[in-house]
Design an enzyme around this catalytic site. Structure first.
Site, mmCIF file in Angstrom:
data_model
loop_
_atom_site.group_PDB
_atom_site.id
_atom_site.type_symbol
_atom_site.label_atom_id
_atom_site.label_comp_id
_atom_site.label_asym_id
_atom_site.label_seq_id
_atom_site.Cartn_x
_atom_site.Cartn_y
_atom_site.Cartn_z
ATOM 1 N N ASP A 159 10.006 -4.604 3.428
ATOM 2 C CA ASP A 159 10.421 -5.629 2.462
ATOM 3 C C ASP A 159 11.762 -6.236 2.891
ATOM 4 O O ASP A 159 11.946 -7.450 2.829
ATOM 5 C CB ASP A 159 10.542 -5.009 1.062
ATOM 6 C CG ASP A 159 9.258 -4.319 0.651
ATOM 7 O OD1 ASP A 159 8.244 -5.014 0.503
ATOM 8 O OD2 ASP A 159 9.251 -3.082 0.511
ATOM 9 N N HIS A 187 8.449 0.207 -3.578
ATOM 10 C CA HIS A 187 7.736 -0.639 -2.627
ATOM 11 C C HIS A 187 6.491 -1.185 -3.331
ATOM 12 O O HIS A 187 5.404 -0.616 -3.258
ATOM 13 C CB HIS A 187 7.356 0.149 -1.372
ATOM 14 C CG HIS A 187 6.439 -0.633 -0.472
ATOM 15 N ND1 HIS A 187 6.812 -1.809 0.132
ATOM 16 C CD2 HIS A 187 5.144 -0.438 -0.112
ATOM 17 C CE1 HIS A 187 5.804 -2.280 0.830
ATOM 18 N NE2 HIS A 187 4.773 -1.477 0.700
HETATM 19 P P1 NAX Z 1 -5.476 3.030 8.207
HETATM 20 O O1 NAX Z 1 -6.585 3.227 7.232
HETATM 21 O O2 NAX Z 1 -5.728 2.165 9.387
HETATM 22 O O3 NAX Z 1 -4.996 4.442 8.741
HETATM 23 C C1 NAX Z 1 -4.725 5.503 7.896
HETATM 24 C C2 NAX Z 1 -5.072 6.746 8.655
HETATM 25 O O4 NAX Z 1 -4.688 7.850 7.851
HETATM 26 C C3 NAX Z 1 -6.561 6.892 8.938
HETATM 27 O O5 NAX Z 1 -6.776 7.101 10.325
HETATM 28 C C4 NAX Z 1 -6.965 8.110 8.113
HETATM 29 O O6 NAX Z 1 -7.985 8.884 8.737
HETATM 30 C C5 NAX Z 1 -5.642 8.859 8.052
HETATM 31 N N1 NAX Z 1 -5.574 9.816 6.943
HETATM 32 C C6 NAX Z 1 -6.104 9.723 5.697
HETATM 33 N N2 NAX Z 1 -5.859 10.833 5.010
HETATM 34 C C7 NAX Z 1 -5.130 11.642 5.809
HETATM 35 C C8 NAX Z 1 -4.585 12.936 5.665
HETATM 36 N N3 NAX Z 1 -4.759 13.620 4.549
HETATM 37 N N4 NAX Z 1 -3.902 13.462 6.697
HETATM 38 C C9 NAX Z 1 -3.748 12.787 7.850
HETATM 39 N N5 NAX Z 1 -4.255 11.552 8.059
HETATM 40 C C10 NAX Z 1 -4.949 10.997 7.047
HETATM 41 O O7 NAX Z 1 -4.221 2.517 7.369
HETATM 42 P P2 NAX Z 1 -2.865 1.895 7.928
HETATM 43 O O8 NAX Z 1 -3.009 0.411 8.007
HETATM 44 O O9 NAX Z 1 -2.429 2.635 9.128
HETATM 45 O O10 NAX Z 1 -1.891 2.173 6.677
HETATM 46 C C11 NAX Z 1 -1.472 3.501 6.360
HETATM 47 C C12 NAX Z 1 -0.722 3.538 5.044
HETATM 48 O O11 NAX Z 1 0.445 2.732 5.094
HETATM 49 C C13 NAX Z 1 -1.533 3.000 3.855
HETATM 50 O O12 NAX Z 1 -1.344 3.840 2.741
HETATM 51 C C14 NAX Z 1 -0.880 1.659 3.586
HETATM 52 O O13 NAX Z 1 -1.055 1.241 2.242
HETATM 53 C C15 NAX Z 1 0.554 1.974 3.897
HETATM 54 N N6 NAX Z 1 1.453 0.839 4.126
HETATM 55 C C16 NAX Z 1 2.740 0.981 3.705
HETATM 56 C C17 NAX Z 1 3.668 -0.029 3.892
HETATM 57 C C18 NAX Z 1 5.084 0.126 3.415
HETATM 58 O O14 NAX Z 1 5.857 -0.818 3.549
HETATM 59 N N7 NAX Z 1 5.518 1.274 2.869
HETATM 60 C C19 NAX Z 1 3.298 -1.311 4.532
HETATM 61 C C20 NAX Z 1 2.038 -1.234 5.319
HETATM 62 C C21 NAX Z 1 0.960 -0.381 4.727
HETATM 63 O O15 NAX Z 1 0.313 -1.114 3.718
#
Ligand code: NAX
Length: 325
Positions: A159, A187
């Site tokens: 942000d 966030h």
């Molecule tokens: P993806 O779905 O591409 O990747 C997430 C990965 O996490 C997947 O490979 C999944 O298998 C893995 N996963 C799920 N549960 C797990 C667990 N218990 N232990 C280990 N791995 C696990 O999502 P991606 O685009 O990489 O985003 C990841 C996270 O970041 C999401 O929650 C998303 O909402 C969040 N974000 C946060 C942001 C921020 O500013 N704080 C911005 C970007 C993003 O939206």
């Protein structure tokens, strides 16, 4: 050569992981002379994909990467970790509201918090990226027995960077000329980017920007940027999120000097934010990695209202996960 540090990344086979790992391995975060062991966590069904990521990292032959551990066991991933990026969780889908997201992802951070408490270094630096990141951080911290709250943070740097990008574009200057922009709160689209300390080319930003633009286009663009990216790209922010995570951890690891940046950290009552809520504040970090909130800023009514709106949302989220704390 320095001794290698252990850097854990969860969700390492996901979209953010695919950008983040290459930035970490290249030295952008911990410095060009800091070797590391990467400890990558994924869920069991995704271990094949993670194996592909490990092959590509190996093929990149990064001089700083001494070893790569790929695992579906959180205690293995967090063993002796010096820095942890909690990225893995379920991104929000179209049919989910924020409460669904809290319910879906909260339990992940109970188990990972426990494992961090059991296995990580006692001075570990944890950044929570997986959403809802403030409340996931709260859950991880509550379950990490034996670790101080100062080990935990959540990411509002994306942000902040979005706000810097908008100001730089508006004034036609490189982002490096824009300093001390920070974000209050959660966030979410209620977070509040504050330009009162900001300087552009060493002069106050507020004297160079039209207040109608700040209150209108600027705030709306920053608050809705995530949605705009999903619409344009067909996928949520990934490279910019990874870049923000690197900025956050690099500042924590190496210090900010006099720069002011945003980090969501467990409140100690600063600016009347209730103790324990993970809230984004203006902070500086000293050379030893100690984060200190910039205190004593004058809070006008508009800012107070926005801080309170964020507090209220975070309290609602905290109540929704009370049994996980
Ligand atoms: P993806 O779905 O591409 O990747 C997430 C990965 O996490 C997947 O490979 C999944 O298998 C893995 N996963 C799920 N549960 C797990 C667990 N218990 N232990 C280990 N791995 C696990 O999502 P991606 O685009 O990489 O985003 C990841 C996270 O970041 C999401 O929650 C998303 O909402 C969040 N974000 C946060 C942001 C921020 O500013 N704080 C911005 C970007 C993003 O939206």
């Amino acid at each position: 050569m320095k001794a290698p540090i252990r850097v854990a990344v969860t969700g390492a086979a996901g979209n953010i992981g695919y950008s983040l790992l290459w930035r970490l391995a290249s030295g952008s975060c911990f410095g060009p002379d800091q070797p590391m062991i990467l400890q990558l966590l994924e869920i069991t069904p995704v271990m094949d994909r993670l194996a592909g990521v490990v092959m590509e990292l190996t093929d990149s032959a990064f001089p700083l990467v001494n070893d790569i551990v790929a695992t579906d066991d959180a205690n293995v991933a967090f063993r002796d970790a010096d820095a942890i990026f909690l990225v893995g969780s379920r991104p929000r889908s179209k049919d989910m509201d924020r409460a669904d997201l809290v319910a879906a992802n909260g339990p992940i951070f109970v188990g990972q918090g426990r494992a961090i408490g059991e296995s990580a270094s006692r001075s570990v630096k944890v950044i929570t990226v997986g959403n809802p990141c403030n409340t996931n951080c709260l859950i991880a911290r509550a379950n990490a027995k034996g670790l101080d709250g100062s080990c935990f943070s959540a990411m509002t740097r994306l942000d902040q960077n979005r706000a810097v990008g908008q100001v730089a574009a508006k004034l036609g200057v490189p982002p490096a000329q824009v300093q001390d922009v920070f974000v209050w709160g959660n966030h979410s689209d209620k977070m509040y980017p504050d330009l009162r300390l900001a300087k552009v080319s060493n002069l106050p930003a507020l004297g160079q920007l039209d207040s109608a633009w700040i209150e209108g286009e600027f705030r709306t663009t920053v608050a809705t940027r995530g949605k705009a990216i999903i619409q344009a790209r067909g996928a949520s922010s990934a490279a910019s999120a990874a870049s923000a995570a690197v900025d956050h951890m690099a500042d924590w690891w190496r210090g900010t000097g006099e720069r002011v940046v945003s980090m969501a950290i467990p409140s100690q009552g600063w600016y009347d934010v209730p103790e324990g809520l993970v809230f984004s504040f203006p902070v500086r970090v000293d050379a030893e990695g100690r984060i200190s909130v910039v205190e004593g800023l004058e809070i006008d009514q508009a800012t107070r209202d926005r801080i309170l709106a964020n507090v209220s949302d975070l309290q609602t989220e905290r109540e929704a996960v009370a049994e996980l704390l």
